[in-house]
Design an enzyme around this catalytic site. Structure first.
Site, PDB file in Angstrom:
ATOM      1  N   ASP A 149      11.021  -6.698  -2.319  1.00 17.91           N
ATOM      2  CA  ASP A 149      11.620  -6.560  -1.061  1.00 17.91           C
ATOM      3  C   ASP A 149      13.143  -5.735  -1.724  1.00 17.91           C
ATOM      4  OD1 ASP A 149      11.957  -5.980   1.591  1.00 17.91           O
ATOM      5  OD2 ASP A 149      12.945  -7.642   2.104  1.00 17.91           O
ATOM      6  N   HIS A 168       4.346   5.533  -3.079  1.00 20.01           N
ATOM      7  CA  HIS A 168       5.583   5.785  -3.618  1.00 20.01           C
ATOM      8  C   HIS A 168       5.841   4.420  -4.689  1.00 20.01           C
ATOM      9  CE1 HIS A 168       6.398   9.325  -1.478  1.00 20.01           C
ATOM     10  NE2 HIS A 168       6.323   8.728  -0.318  1.00 20.01           N
ATOM     11  N   ASN A 175       0.883  -1.252   0.129  1.00 21.69           N
ATOM     12  CA  ASN A 175       0.099  -0.081  -0.074  1.00 21.69           C
ATOM     13  C   ASN A 175       0.770   1.310  -0.090  1.00 21.69           C
ATOM     14  OD1 ASN A 175      -2.883  -0.887  -0.141  1.00 21.69           O
ATOM     15  ND2 ASN A 175      -2.377  -1.465   2.106  1.00 21.69           N
TER      16      ASN A 175
END
Length: 214
Positions: free
Chosen positions: A68, A11, A8
């Site tokens: 990630d 950016h 969420n």
């Protein structure tokens, strides 16, 4: 084509939607009604990305991907790495003034710790690395009565250096102190348009997009 990006973070969503273009509709966790703070307990970027993607796929049964990202600083033996987003909140934070007990994802506190750890070390070499885990449902017979899931991973790396003080008001995370090789400005000075062409995430997403568009 619709696909869920397990985040969420606005950016990240803006970056990835810009890179993937209009041919692929990227949904956020909010878009599918997921308000869970998905755990990231892996010891590597690869493990964390796959953990998040698996959670979404297993609970919502929809094609999805997760990422990630870590900043790996050579003089710090690859730290903060997988702990980049929560670097200042770790119990071994040596910065005693103003950042003790910093919250996870506190960019200012994270940068303060990193600059403190590097000190006057002249070896400022660092790299950003992004790993994306994609999980898709694949039918294995013509009628679609049987399906399996396929897992793919994509990596993007950008080399650079850690400057000695923050510069620039754009970007997020460690962008104000990371200057990519070949540029005399930080990510936070270059702006999103240039960053979306050269960043670690852009390189990983480009590989993802090439795969999806096939």
């Amino acid at each position: 084509m619709k696909i869920v990006f397990a985040t969420n973070n606005q950016h990240k969503l803006s970056e990835i939607r810009s890179i993937l273009g209009e041919s692929i509709e990227v949904l956020s966790l909010n878009d599918i009604g997921c308000d869970v703070d998905i755990p990231e307990t892996g010891k590597t970027l690869e493990e964390n990305a796959l953990q998040k993607a698996r959670y979404v796929y297993d609970h919502y049964h929809i094609n999805c991907f997760a990422d990630d990202t870590g900043l790996e600083v050579e003089a710090l033996n690859g730290a903060p790495g997988v702990y980049s987003a929560r670097y200042a909140s770790l119990p071994d934070n040596p910065v005693k003034s103003g950042n003790t007990g910093a919250a996870s994802h506190d960019s200012e506190a994270n940068m303060t710790r990193l600059l403190y750890e590097l000190g006057n070390n002249n070896n400022r070499h660092a790299r950003f690395r992004t790993v994306i885990a994609l999980i898709q449902k694949k039918d294995v017979c013509p009628c679609g009565c049987t399906s399996i899931k396929e897992i793919h991973q994509f990596e993007g790396i950008v080399e650079g250096e850690i400057i000695r003080e923050r510069r620039g008001g754009k970007g997020f995370g460690y962008d104000p102190i990371f200057q990519p090789d070949g540029y005399d400005k930080t990510f936070a000075e270059l702006g999103m348009e240039i960053k979306n062409h050269i960043s670690h995430r852009a390189r990983a997403v480009t590989k993802l997009a090439e795969y999806l568009k096939r």
